[in-house]
Write a protein that holds these residues in place. Structure first.
Motif, mmCIF file in Angstrom:
data_model
loop_
_atom_site.group_PDB
_atom_site.id
_atom_site.type_symbol
_atom_site.label_atom_id
_atom_site.label_comp_id
_atom_site.label_asym_id
_atom_site.label_seq_id
_atom_site.Cartn_x
_atom_site.Cartn_y
_atom_site.Cartn_z
ATOM 1 N N ILE A 2 0.837 -1.213 -0.111
ATOM 2 C CA ILE A 2 0.152 -0.084 0.036
ATOM 3 C C ILE A 2 1.024 1.291 0.043
ATOM 4 O O ILE A 2 1.712 1.286 0.948
ATOM 5 N N TRP A 3 0.612 2.046 -1.038
ATOM 6 C CA TRP A 3 1.572 3.260 -1.158
ATOM 7 C C TRP A 3 0.667 4.664 -0.935
ATOM 8 O O TRP A 3 -0.592 4.614 -1.401
ATOM 9 N N ARG A 4 1.250 5.638 -0.477
ATOM 10 C CA ARG A 4 0.532 6.985 -0.696
ATOM 11 C C ARG A 4 0.841 7.211 -2.025
ATOM 12 O O ARG A 4 1.524 7.189 -2.876
ATOM 13 N N LYS A 5 0.091 8.389 -2.422
ATOM 14 C CA LYS A 5 0.112 9.150 -3.714
ATOM 15 C C LYS A 5 1.311 9.742 -4.169
ATOM 16 O O LYS A 5 1.671 9.686 -5.407
ATOM 17 N N ASP A 6 2.139 10.042 -3.213
ATOM 18 C CA ASP A 6 3.564 10.444 -3.341
ATOM 19 C C ASP A 6 4.460 9.576 -3.838
ATOM 20 O O ASP A 6 5.907 9.731 -3.881
ATOM 21 N N GLY A 7 4.158 8.113 -3.738
ATOM 22 C CA GLY A 7 4.952 7.076 -3.763
ATOM 23 C C GLY A 7 5.573 6.477 -2.981
ATOM 24 O O GLY A 7 6.396 5.160 -2.914
ATOM 25 N N SER A 8 5.720 6.919 -1.584
ATOM 26 C CA SER A 8 5.936 6.611 -0.224
ATOM 27 C C SER A 8 5.187 5.147 0.170
ATOM 28 O O SER A 8 3.923 5.178 -0.231
ATOM 29 N N LEU A 9 6.108 4.312 0.677
ATOM 30 C CA LEU A 9 5.156 2.976 1.230
ATOM 31 C C LEU A 9 4.439 3.490 2.264
ATOM 32 O O LEU A 9 5.221 3.628 3.151
ATOM 33 N N HIS A 10 3.255 2.997 2.351
ATOM 34 C CA HIS A 10 2.428 3.362 3.649
ATOM 35 C C HIS A 10 2.095 1.965 4.364
ATOM 36 O O HIS A 10 2.118 1.689 5.629
ATOM 37 N N GLY A 11 2.283 0.653 3.821
ATOM 38 C CA GLY A 11 1.852 -0.514 4.493
ATOM 39 C C GLY A 11 2.280 -1.649 3.514
ATOM 40 O O GLY A 11 2.342 -1.491 2.656
ATOM 41 N N LEU A 12 2.687 -2.692 4.181
ATOM 42 C CA LEU A 12 3.253 -4.066 3.786
ATOM 43 C C LEU A 12 2.636 -5.053 4.400
ATOM 44 O O LEU A 12 3.143 -5.484 5.811
ATOM 45 N N PHE A 13 1.880 -5.772 4.017
ATOM 46 C CA PHE A 13 1.301 -6.936 4.584
ATOM 47 C C PHE A 13 1.162 -8.371 3.910
ATOM 48 O O PHE A 13 1.216 -8.418 2.580
ATOM 49 N N GLU A 14 1.322 -9.449 4.552
ATOM 50 C CA GLU A 14 1.214 -10.673 4.133
ATOM 51 C C GLU A 14 -0.245 -10.878 3.854
ATOM 52 O O GLU A 14 -1.195 -10.726 4.550
ATOM 53 N N GLY A 15 -0.584 -11.476 2.450
ATOM 54 C CA GLY A 15 -1.856 -11.664 1.957
ATOM 55 C C GLY A 15 -2.196 -12.709 1.619
ATOM 56 O O GLY A 15 -3.209 -13.271 1.005
ATOM 57 N N ASP A 16 -1.185 -13.705 1.247
ATOM 58 C CA ASP A 16 -1.190 -15.218 0.488
ATOM 59 C C ASP A 16 -0.040 -15.934 1.079
ATOM 60 O O ASP A 16 1.140 -15.368 0.885
ATOM 61 N N GLY A 17 -0.284 -17.181 0.987
ATOM 62 C CA GLY A 17 0.877 -18.186 1.163
ATOM 63 C C GLY A 17 1.778 -18.324 -0.162
ATOM 64 O O GLY A 17 2.810 -18.619 0.165
ATOM 65 N N SER A 18 1.545 -17.751 -1.174
ATOM 66 C CA SER A 18 2.199 -17.878 -2.265
ATOM 67 C C SER A 18 2.241 -16.522 -3.183
ATOM 68 O O SER A 18 3.385 -15.641 -3.030
ATOM 69 N N VAL A 19 1.301 -16.324 -3.721
ATOM 70 C CA VAL A 19 1.396 -14.957 -4.655
ATOM 71 C C VAL A 19 -0.073 -14.034 -4.276
ATOM 72 O O VAL A 19 -0.956 -14.826 -4.229
ATOM 73 N N VAL A 20 0.069 -12.861 -4.318
ATOM 74 C CA VAL A 20 -1.144 -11.731 -4.185
ATOM 75 C C VAL A 20 -1.369 -11.367 -5.545
ATOM 76 O O VAL A 20 -0.598 -10.751 -6.250
ATOM 77 N N ASN A 21 -2.691 -11.710 -6.227
ATOM 78 C CA ASN A 21 -3.046 -11.362 -7.509
ATOM 79 C C ASN A 21 -4.158 -10.232 -7.303
ATOM 80 O O ASN A 21 -4.038 -9.400 -8.288
ATOM 81 N N VAL A 22 -4.948 -10.424 -6.535
ATOM 82 C CA VAL A 22 -6.219 -9.396 -6.518
ATOM 83 C C VAL A 22 -6.580 -8.775 -5.289
ATOM 84 O O VAL A 22 -6.528 -9.476 -4.031
ATOM 85 N N ILE A 23 -6.792 -7.582 -5.016
ATOM 86 C CA ILE A 23 -7.139 -6.797 -3.968
ATOM 87 C C ILE A 23 -8.346 -5.858 -4.075
ATOM 88 O O ILE A 23 -8.181 -5.357 -5.163
ATOM 89 N N GLU A 24 -9.614 -6.303 -3.662
ATOM 90 C CA GLU A 24 -10.612 -5.516 -3.559
ATOM 91 C C GLU A 24 -10.860 -4.992 -2.417
ATOM 92 O O GLU A 24 -11.193 -5.780 -1.467
ATOM 93 N N PRO A 25 -11.228 -3.451 -2.319
ATOM 94 C CA PRO A 25 -11.805 -2.941 -1.284
ATOM 95 C C PRO A 25 -13.340 -3.076 -1.059
ATOM 96 O O PRO A 25 -14.100 -3.166 -2.193
ATOM 97 N N HIS A 26 -13.926 -2.870 0.249
ATOM 98 C CA HIS A 26 -15.406 -2.856 0.257
ATOM 99 C C HIS A 26 -15.953 -1.391 -0.161
ATOM 100 O O HIS A 26 -15.067 -0.328 0.180
ATOM 101 N N PRO A 27 -16.862 -1.257 -0.881
ATOM 102 C CA PRO A 27 -17.097 0.039 -1.502
ATOM 103 C C PRO A 27 -17.739 0.915 -0.359
ATOM 104 O O PRO A 27 -17.623 2.146 -0.513
#
Length: 452
Positions: A355-380
């Protein structure tokens, strides 16, 4: 949130809460014969649309299963739930994009077409020529499609190309801006391209270009995210002024060759001498040549014009580059996060999502999958997001008051360096493969020695 996919690539509807481990599968829908690539709810209805590698577009009736009754794990066949089965596309269908209607939606496929489906108009795909013409057609594989509800007349497509393309559906009849480079395509006009500036880290002349996703902002209608394979995520704005033609060549050393299977005459972006005019289309076809040879020459001309058609469409360069994730092994999507789309997020081959801020700096880094994360969808509406990838589960994330168990920010520097190193290795491998291919072609065309 959208329905999701199970370990067996069945779309299923689930009931879940933000508490860990509390979720239950209600129903699985069967019918597709290959991997399902995208699932969307149709607005103002209880139906879901699915697209898959079998080239089919299916619309299933969810009914009241997802909102009432006890949890169940029933498997419903397409005979029980499928309302529509569309086979208008000739190859694998990759993306669905909803319009503000329970009857209309768009799909993009590897046949290079984007189609608008109207469920109120019945047709049989088995009858030749009965399918409506595509909204637009390109001569390379499409893997992504996006539009914003604030600007539904515009859509962005991307795939096996060095650029993302912005099309506008409002232009019809006589188009007075064609002299500025905008190109007609069916019922749409290509009005902008999104490309990368020249960079020593990205040898785009040796690698096969591939954009793995695209996303238009739902909150402002003009920002566009484009992730490049073996590179980073780039942020563009449709409001930015395009580059001047004199500087386009230095910004991107690649030609407008979107068809990598056949060679194309060399062109330089911004060079008026390389643009295709009506005079250039006049081939000197020999009257004594066979009909087959003439047809081949005309076909080659059509291919050349099709590939070169967008070389003068105004080019927009990115505002921001978001680096750190690794996008090599699978197809990574990209998304905005936050109530005002103030964050950018993407999955990575290392099983994390960034997760980055709009200026390109890193905001967060999280484990999301046991292998590869392909899709991230937020709740509306709620502060929730779901991730999915290679393993057999879908994760649902919510804010916590204390430190997150899944945060990897303490190892961010090491993870980013590892991803950058592996991405560089991949690019070097692709350059080696490209050089070896040229050497093999040259060897095949060289005269054979007769003295053994």
């Amino acid at each position: 949130m959208d329905p999701t996919l199970s370990e067996n690539d069945y779309p299923f509807v689930c009931r879940s809460s933000v508490l860990p481990g509390i979720s239950s599968c209600l129903t699985r829908y069967l019918g597709h014969l290959a991997n399902i690539f995208n699932v969307k709810m149709l607005p103002h209805s209880s139906n879901i649309a699915t697209v898959a590698g079998d080239g089919q577009v299916r619309v299933h009736q969810v009914g009241e299963i997802a909102t009432s009754g006890p949890p169940a794990t029933a498997q419903l066949s397409s005979r029980d739930t499928c309302l529509h089965r569309l086979r208008c596309h000739e190859r694998r269908v990759k993306r669905i994009e909803m319009e503000d209607s329970p009857h209309l939606f768009l799909t993009a496929a590897e046949d290079g077409t984007v189609r608008q489906h109207d469920l109120r108009v019945a047709h049989s795909c088995s009858d030749y020529g009965s399918c409506p013409p595509p909204l637009l057609r390109l001569n390379f594989e499409l893997s992504s499609l996006s539009l914003s509800p604030l600007t539904p007349f515009q859509l962005v497509v991307a795939g096996e190309s060095a650029y993302g393309y912005l099309f506008d559906r409002r232009h019809a009849g006589r188009f007075l801006l064609e002299e500025r480079g905008m190109v007609e395509n069916g019922m749409t006009h290509c009005i902008r391209r999104f490309g990368r500036p020249a960079s020593p880290a990205v040898d785009i002349r040796s690698n096969r270009e591939h954009i793995t996703g695209c996303r238009m902002s739902t909150q402002n209608g003009h920002e566009v995210l484009v992730p490049y394979a073996a590179d980073a995520v780039y942020l563009y704005s449709t409001l930015d002024q395009p580059m001047e033609e004199d500087s386009m060549a230095s910004a991107h050393p690649s030609s407008a060759n979107n068809d990598h299977s056949k060679p194309m005459p060399p062109t330089v972006l911004g060079d008026d001498s390389s643009s295709t005019t009506d005079d250039d289309m006049d081939l000197d076809i020999d009257e004594n040549a066979s009909e087959e040879e003439n047809e081949r020459l005309i076909a080659n001309l059509d291919e050349f014009v099709s590939r070169d058609a967008y070389s003068r469409v105004p080019l927009i360069l990115p505002r921001t580059r978001f680096a750190g994730a690794r996008n090599v092994e699978t197809i990574k999507d990209v998304n905005f996060l936050g109530p005002d789309d103030e964050y950018v997020t993407s999955g990575s081959d290392d099983g994390n999502f960034f997760i980055w801020r709009k200026d390109g700096s890193l905001h967060g880094l999280f484990e999301g999958d046991g292998s590869v994360v392909n899709v991230i969808e937020p709740h509306p509406h709620l502060p929730l997001l779901a991730t999915s990838g290679i393993d057999t589960t879908v994760k649902l994330f919510a804010p916590v008051s204390g430190p997150s168990t899944f945060s990897r920010m303490d190892s961010a520097a090491r993870i980013i360096e590892s991803n950058a190193r592996q991405s560089r290795s991949y690019r070097k491998l692709r350059r080696h493969d490209f050089t070896a291919l040229l050497a093999a072609v040259t060897a095949d065309e060289s005269p054979q020695c007769s003295h053994q």
